[in-house]
Design an enzyme around this catalytic site. Structure first.
Site, short mmCIF file in Angstrom:
data_model
loop_
_atom_site.label_atom_id
_atom_site.label_comp_id
_atom_site.label_asym_id
_atom_site.label_seq_id
_atom_site.Cartn_x
_atom_site.Cartn_y
_atom_site.Cartn_z
N ASP A 13 0.82 -1.22 0.00
CA ASP A 13 0.00 0.00 0.00
C ASP A 13 0.85 1.27 0.00
O ASP A 13 0.40 2.32 0.45
CB ASP A 13 -0.96 0.03 1.21
N GLY A 15 1.85 2.99 -2.58
CA GLY A 15 1.60 3.88 -3.71
C GLY A 15 2.36 3.46 -4.96
O GLY A 15 2.66 4.27 -5.83
N LYS A 16 2.67 2.15 -5.06
CA LYS A 16 3.43 1.64 -6.20
C LYS A 16 2.70 1.87 -7.52
O LYS A 16 3.32 2.17 -8.54
CB LYS A 16 3.71 0.14 -6.03
N GLY A 17 1.38 1.69 -7.50
CA GLY A 17 0.60 1.85 -8.72
C GLY A 17 0.77 3.22 -9.33
O GLY A 17 0.95 3.38 -10.54
N ASN A 38 -5.14 -10.12 -4.78
CA ASN A 38 -5.17 -9.74 -3.35
C ASN A 38 -4.51 -8.39 -3.14
O ASN A 38 -4.42 -7.90 -2.01
CB ASN A 38 -4.48 -10.80 -2.50
N GLY A 40 -4.20 -4.24 -4.64
CA GLY A 40 -4.89 -3.23 -5.44
C GLY A 40 -4.01 -2.02 -5.65
O GLY A 40 -3.40 -1.50 -4.71
N HIS A 41 -3.88 -1.58 -6.91
CA HIS A 41 -3.12 -0.37 -7.23
C HIS A 41 -4.09 0.70 -7.70
O HIS A 41 -4.84 0.50 -8.65
CB HIS A 41 -2.09 -0.66 -8.32
N ARG A 143 2.89 -29.06 -7.10
CA ARG A 143 2.91 -29.53 -8.50
C ARG A 143 1.59 -30.16 -8.93
O ARG A 143 1.55 -31.13 -9.70
CB ARG A 143 4.08 -30.51 -8.72
N GLN A 222 2.09 -5.94 -3.18
CA GLN A 222 2.39 -6.02 -1.75
C GLN A 222 3.72 -5.29 -1.43
O GLN A 222 4.06 -4.32 -2.09
CB GLN A 222 2.43 -7.48 -1.27
#
Length: 423
Positions: A13, A15-17, A38, A40-41, A143, A222
């Protein structure tokens, strides 16, 4: 050639987006390398607000290609909703959105297993989003997972139906809510048919792009402290949001990565369970949450808030090889008389300058703070470092000193235009 990885340096959270959206202007490819829906940007462009969970933020630039790498676990139903949402807003995705044929698929039974385990025993609660991410990664490691490329086969429905029946029996045996087989199967197949055209061999595409000298931006979800190996285990996600995950999640060799940018808030937040040494339970914490609009883009859950944690930031520099910082939400601190920076921890009479790996020690840690005078003025309209209030400049310089990494970008609001270079 320019290859840059953008990672979250806290608990997500950060602010990467928004930062990826800003940097996408000078990139030709934007590649998501791990996680699932899981995360959100949120990106604001003018008066438009976009919330993306699987599709890389760079898709908002019409000329860019967006890749979902094989390190991502992908929910076809969730992806289709995003695709339809972007199309309704006039964005063309054909030829621009590319999905790895090696990416593992999140299916309805994964979500039910996730919810069942999370709600069964409070003592072992992790605080997951219950989107089926962990169980999908577990199937991958065991696998027994299904990959996106299998949907290109003529017999995929038969294979999928058999897996649904087998997993539904498991759900019943575990006392979890079973699927409605007919409805779940029909919904997945309908979504798969819509997203099939985007599935391709992204490893080869990215290899060829690097050979041509194309500019590539790698986007993590994340944050470092949620990394399954390097984070606050067991209160972590099921993948590797650190810079190393960019290689394993895309097939791009580590010696082709040229730059790592860490994204960090001017304070700290976290969602879910687990230790958080600088967490605030007073009016300052409440103010950070309210002014910063600290609610998860994916879950809507309130985020826990605290002062900037220099121990966490330094650790992120260590494990990610962070070359430069993007500091976000500086404007949230505009109203404080005093701003605090954590420089180390204390626990049981011992000082910790480096993050302890033992979760029990970390839970006992209390922060050692430096206090800095606030600036008590609005920074949301500032567009250069020189125009920031003097006390804000001093705070940022001190963050550089504490973390031993220079700041490259500063953000003073949610919009694209509210981001500027340090120098």
């Amino acid at each position: 050639m320019s290859t840059k990885v953008v990672i979250g340096a806290q608990w997500g959270d950060e602010g990467k987006g928004k930062i990826v959206d800003v940097l996408s202007e000078s990139a030709e490819w934007v590649v998501r390398y791990q996680g699932g829906n899981n995360a959100g940007h949120t990106v604001e462009v003018g008066d438009e607000k976009y919330v993306l969970h699987l599709i890389p933020s760079g898709i908002l630039h019409e000329s860019k290609k967006a890749v979902i790498g094989h390190g991502v676990v992908l929910d076809p139903i969730g992806l289709l909703k995003e695709v339809e949402g972007l199309r309704k807003r006039g964005l063309s995705l054909e030829g621009r959105l590319l999905i790895s044929d090696r990416a593992h698929v999140v299916l309805p039974y994964h979500k039910l297993i996730d919810a069942g385990r999370e709600n069964t025993d409070g003592a072992t609660k992790i605080g997951t989003t219950q989107r089926g991410i962990g169980p999908t990664y577990a199937d991958k490691i065991n696998r027994v997972g299904i990959r996106m490329g299998e949907f290109l086969r003529d017999d995929y429905k038969e294979v999928l139906k058999a897996r649904f029946e087998e997993r539904n029996q498991f759900l019943k045996e575990q006392g979890f809510t079973p699927m409605n087989l007919e409805e779940s199967f029909a919904e997945i197949c309908a979504a798969v048919e819509e997203v099939k055209p985007f599935i391709t061999d992204t490893i080869t595409l990215l290899y060829q792009a690097i050979k041509r000298g194309d500019s590539i931006l790698f986007e993590g979800a994340q944050g470092t402290m949620l990394d399954v190996d390097c984070g606050t285990y067991p209160f972590v996600t099921s993948s590797s949001p650190t810079s190393g995950g960019a290689g394993t999640g895309t097939g791009v060799p580590p010696n082709r990565i040229e730059h790592v940018m860490g994204v960090c808030k001017a304070y700290t937040t976290r969602v879910g369970e687990g230790p958080f040494p600088t967490e605030l339970f007073d009016d300052d914490g409440k103010t950070l949450g309210e002014v910063g609009h600290e609610f998860g883009a994916t879950t809507g859950r309130s985020r826990r808030c605290g002062w900037f944690d220099g121990v966490v930031a330094r650790y992120s520099v260590m494990v990610n090889g962070i070359d430069t910082w993007a500091i976000t939400k500086l404007d949230v601190l505009d109203g404080f008389d005093t701003v605090k920076l954590c420089t180390s921890y204390e626990a049981n009479g011992k000082t910790y300058d480096v993050l302890p790996s033992d979760i029990r020690v970390l839970e006992a840690c209390t922060p050692i703070y430096e206090e800095h005078p606030g600036w008590k003025s609005d920074t949301t309209g500032v567009r250069s470092f020189a125009d920031l209030p003097e006390n804000a400049q001093k705070l940022l310089v001190r963050i550089e000193e504490i973390t031993e990494a220079p700041i490259e970008l500063i953000s003073v609001g949610p919009r694209r235009a509210q981001t500027f270079a340090r120098s």
